[in-house]
Design a protein around this motif. Sequence first.
Motif, PDB file in Angstrom:
ATOM      1  N   GLY A  12       0.254 -10.899 -10.831  1.00 56.59           N
ATOM      2  CA  GLY A  12       0.582 -12.236 -11.327  1.00 56.59           C
ATOM      3  C   GLY A  12       1.936 -12.647 -10.785  1.00 56.59           C
ATOM      4  N   HIS A  13       2.844 -13.089 -11.704  1.00 53.83           N
ATOM      5  CA  HIS A  13       4.252 -13.338 -11.407  1.00 53.83           C
ATOM      6  C   HIS A  13       4.522 -14.721 -10.818  1.00 53.83           C
ATOM      7  N   THR A  14       3.816 -15.104  -9.794  1.00 54.99           N
ATOM      8  CA  THR A  14       4.052 -16.392  -9.143  1.00 54.99           C
ATOM      9  C   THR A  14       2.876 -17.314  -9.416  1.00 54.99           C
ATOM     10  N   SER A  15       3.144 -18.421 -10.102  1.00 58.11           N
ATOM     11  CA  SER A  15       2.055 -19.308 -10.523  1.00 58.11           C
ATOM     12  C   SER A  15       1.370 -19.959  -9.333  1.00 58.11           C
ATOM     13  N   VAL A  16       0.045 -19.956  -9.373  1.00 61.39           N
ATOM     14  CA  VAL A  16      -0.778 -20.606  -8.350  1.00 61.39           C
ATOM     15  C   VAL A  16      -1.781 -21.522  -9.045  1.00 61.39           C
ATOM     16  N   PRO A  17      -2.217 -22.596  -8.378  1.00 61.50           N
ATOM     17  CA  PRO A  17      -3.184 -23.501  -9.013  1.00 61.50           C
ATOM     18  C   PRO A  17      -4.515 -22.834  -9.302  1.00 61.50           C
ATOM     19  N   GLU A  18      -4.965 -21.972  -8.390  1.00 58.70           N
ATOM     20  CA  GLU A  18      -6.244 -21.281  -8.540  1.00 58.70           C
ATOM     21  C   GLU A  18      -6.104 -19.844  -8.079  1.00 58.70           C
ATOM     22  N   ALA A  19      -6.787 -18.954  -8.754  1.00 58.16           N
ATOM     23  CA  ALA A  19      -6.811 -17.552  -8.313  1.00 58.16           C
ATOM     24  C   ALA A  19      -7.720 -17.439  -7.091  1.00 58.16           C
ATOM     25  N   GLU A  20      -7.184 -16.950  -5.995  1.00 56.21           N
ATOM     26  CA  GLU A  20      -7.939 -16.835  -4.748  1.00 56.21           C
ATOM     27  C   GLU A  20      -7.738 -15.450  -4.144  1.00 56.21           C
ATOM     28  N   TRP A  21      -8.790 -14.932  -3.543  1.00 58.39           N
ATOM     29  CA  TRP A  21      -8.714 -13.617  -2.904  1.00 58.39           C
ATOM     30  C   TRP A  21      -8.026 -13.728  -1.547  1.00 58.39           C
ATOM     31  N   VAL A  22      -7.067 -12.850  -1.319  1.00 57.46           N
ATOM     32  CA  VAL A  22      -6.379 -12.762  -0.032  1.00 57.46           C
ATOM     33  C   VAL A  22      -6.327 -11.296   0.359  1.00 57.46           C
ATOM     34  N   ALA A  69       0.860 -10.290   0.537  1.00 54.15           N
ATOM     35  CA  ALA A  69      -0.598 -10.210   0.448  1.00 54.15           C
ATOM     36  C   ALA A  69      -1.253 -10.565   1.787  1.00 54.15           C
ATOM     37  N   GLU A  70      -0.647 -11.477   2.528  1.00 56.56           N
ATOM     38  CA  GLU A  70      -1.193 -11.863   3.828  1.00 56.56           C
ATOM     39  C   GLU A  70      -1.163 -10.695   4.805  1.00 56.56           C
ATOM     40  N   GLN A  71      -0.199  -9.783   4.624  1.00 60.14           N
ATOM     41  CA  GLN A  71      -0.079  -8.614   5.501  1.00 60.14           C
ATOM     42  C   GLN A  71      -0.842  -7.405   4.971  1.00 60.14           C
ATOM     43  N   TYR A  72      -1.372  -7.492   3.755  1.00 54.92           N
ATOM     44  CA  TYR A  72      -2.005  -6.326   3.127  1.00 54.92           C
ATOM     45  C   TYR A  72      -3.349  -6.013   3.794  1.00 54.92           C
ATOM     46  N   ARG A  73      -3.555  -4.731   4.079  1.00 50.67           N
ATOM     47  CA  ARG A  73      -4.818  -4.300   4.680  1.00 50.67           C
ATOM     48  C   ARG A  73      -5.361  -3.046   3.986  1.00 50.67           C
ATOM     49  N   GLY A  74      -4.902  -2.780   2.773  1.00 49.37           N
ATOM     50  CA  GLY A  74      -5.305  -1.580   2.068  1.00 49.37           C
ATOM     51  C   GLY A  74      -6.723  -1.656   1.535  1.00 49.37           C
ATOM     52  N   SER A  75      -7.307  -0.507   1.239  1.00 45.85           N
ATOM     53  CA  SER A  75      -8.668  -0.461   0.706  1.00 45.85           C
ATOM     54  C   SER A  75      -8.711  -0.721  -0.794  1.00 45.85           C
ATOM     55  N   ALA A  76      -7.592  -0.458  -1.508  1.00 47.91           N
ATOM     56  CA  ALA A  76      -7.566  -0.690  -2.961  1.00 47.91           C
ATOM     57  C   ALA A  76      -7.440  -2.179  -3.257  1.00 47.91           C
ATOM     58  N   VAL A  77      -8.142  -2.627  -4.278  1.00 46.37           N
ATOM     59  CA  VAL A  77      -7.968  -3.984  -4.782  1.00 46.37           C
ATOM     60  C   VAL A  77      -6.635  -4.037  -5.524  1.00 46.37           C
ATOM     61  N   GLU A  92       0.816  -1.213   0.000  1.00 46.06           N
ATOM     62  CA  GLU A  92       0.000   0.000   0.000  1.00 46.06           C
ATOM     63  C   GLU A  92       0.850   1.264   0.000  1.00 46.06           C
ATOM     64  N   SER A  93       1.965   1.266   0.719  1.00 48.26           N
ATOM     65  CA  SER A  93       2.797   2.470   0.817  1.00 48.26           C
ATOM     66  C   SER A  93       3.414   2.858  -0.521  1.00 48.26           C
ATOM     67  N   MET A  94       3.394   1.941  -1.499  1.00 49.45           N
ATOM     68  CA  MET A  94       3.990   2.193  -2.800  1.00 49.45           C
ATOM     69  C   MET A  94       2.967   2.542  -3.878  1.00 49.45           C
ATOM     70  N   HIS A  95       1.688   2.510  -3.553  1.00 53.93           N
ATOM     71  CA  HIS A  95       0.656   2.787  -4.550  1.00 53.93           C
ATOM     72  C   HIS A  95       0.792   4.215  -5.068  1.00 53.93           C
ATOM     73  N   GLY A  96       0.869   4.344  -6.385  1.00 51.73           N
ATOM     74  CA  GLY A  96       0.922   5.660  -6.993  1.00 51.73           C
ATOM     75  C   GLY A  96       2.245   6.371  -6.847  1.00 51.73           C
ATOM     76  N   ARG A  97       3.273   5.692  -6.344  1.00 49.64           N
ATOM     77  CA  ARG A  97       4.572   6.323  -6.114  1.00 49.64           C
ATOM     78  C   ARG A  97       5.553   5.930  -7.221  1.00 49.64           C
ATOM     79  N   ASP A  98       6.715   6.584  -7.218  1.00 50.58           N
ATOM     80  CA  ASP A  98       7.725   6.310  -8.229  1.00 50.58           C
ATOM     81  C   ASP A  98       9.083   6.288  -7.560  1.00 50.58           C
ATOM     82  N   SER A  99       9.612   5.096  -7.342  1.00 51.65           N
ATOM     83  CA  SER A  99      10.924   4.946  -6.728  1.00 51.65           C
ATOM     84  C   SER A  99      11.529   3.635  -7.213  1.00 51.65           C
ATOM     85  N   THR A 100      12.832   3.501  -7.001  1.00 52.99           N
ATOM     86  CA  THR A 100      13.514   2.257  -7.371  1.00 52.99           C
ATOM     87  C   THR A 100      12.938   1.087  -6.608  1.00 52.99           C
TER      88      THR A 100
END
Length: 413
Positions: A357-367, A345-353, A310-318
């Motif tokens: 991708g990047h890491t293959s998972v068997p099923e797409a699941e909401w976390v 994702a387990e630690q994410y508590r932001g309001s934005a959805v 969340e702290s990186m949303h909309g920001r521009d840094s390395t």
Amino acid sequence: MKLQLPGQSLVLLIGPSGSGRSTLASRHFPPTDVLSESSGSTSPEATLHADVAARLARGAFTVIDGVPLSAESRKRWMALAREHHVPLVAVVLDLPEALLLERNRLRPGTSARGLRNQVQQLQNALRSLPKEGFKHIHVLTPEAVDAVEFERQRVPSHRQDEHGPFDIIGDIHGCFEELKALLTKLGYAVAPRADGARGFDVGVPAGRKVVFLGDLIDRGPGVTEVLRLVMGMVEAGTALCVPGNHEIKLLKKLRGKDVRVARGLAMTLEQLEREPPEFSGAVADFIEARSPHYVLDDGRLVVAHAGLKESMHGRDSTEMRDFALYGETTGEADAYGLPVRADWAEQYRGSAVVVYGHTSVPEAEWVHNTVCLDTGCVFGGKLTALRYPERELVSVPALREHWQSRKPLHPAP
């Protein structure tokens, strides 16, 4: 003379006494954007630091007038900019010593000796700034000071005015036939270009827009077809695309950088070699022009290849770019020799959805308001899309296993 400034940044005005920092600030920036670190400031150092931190936290463009010439002072502003994931800009007023002495002749409290010391400090700073991590350094001579104009650039990730509806598609990896099948299932019409040129015309249903999550290339048999379709849709304004780590490695290779060419990238290069030479140049330009993430729908939706805190949303840094492209690892390797991913994702508590991708998972699941759409199509899994704002997951199965992964997509129970 027009200088581009990132629209969300911390700008340091650096120059000796009498160089015209305050005049420059008042001429080009609204007073509400300018804070002062001069010795006569009404804000003590700690208060100034807190004020700047609060502005950066809410993404406000901020100018500091009168930064001391010491590297130590710049270091603490660099740390603050990194903490809030904004670029740090140096605007340096480099004026002749004789002109500065003349301007300061009638000023109280500034000796000729002290001014000469400041001039020497400034020359030291000019040599040091690139090594300190400044990516934006603008040096103004007396002529440039009079002619300069500043223009704020839009932050590339800021697309809050785009509300969709969107169809967000996970890692494709050259699986062109599956991509066509998924788009068709979503209501799009894919056909060869009517004018006979290489590429595709894509009919878009009900004003929807596709968002591609990167890793378009490598491993699969239809890399160039995927690239032509995606690049054509982005050019037509019917799609957005963020780059994946595979695209960034290809970009480095196409730009002549020394990269290790693994088998997946070798397949992409082999397919590109069968295309006209100008196509590879167009691909490189396309990748280079992409933003690592987008903030959409008034901030309610964030898309990035590997996700984003969340702290990186909309920001521009390395740090933001690295996270968006590669995610976060623990530094350990699993039983298959692959890096262990930190479960951000387990630690994410932001309001934005956050959709990634990047890491293959068997099923797409909401976390916790996040979902990974890489369901391993190239490994024989499926290609998955998220319909937003409906939150509907739509998939098509892989036609076959195009690439064998070291780590099974469906581990044994």
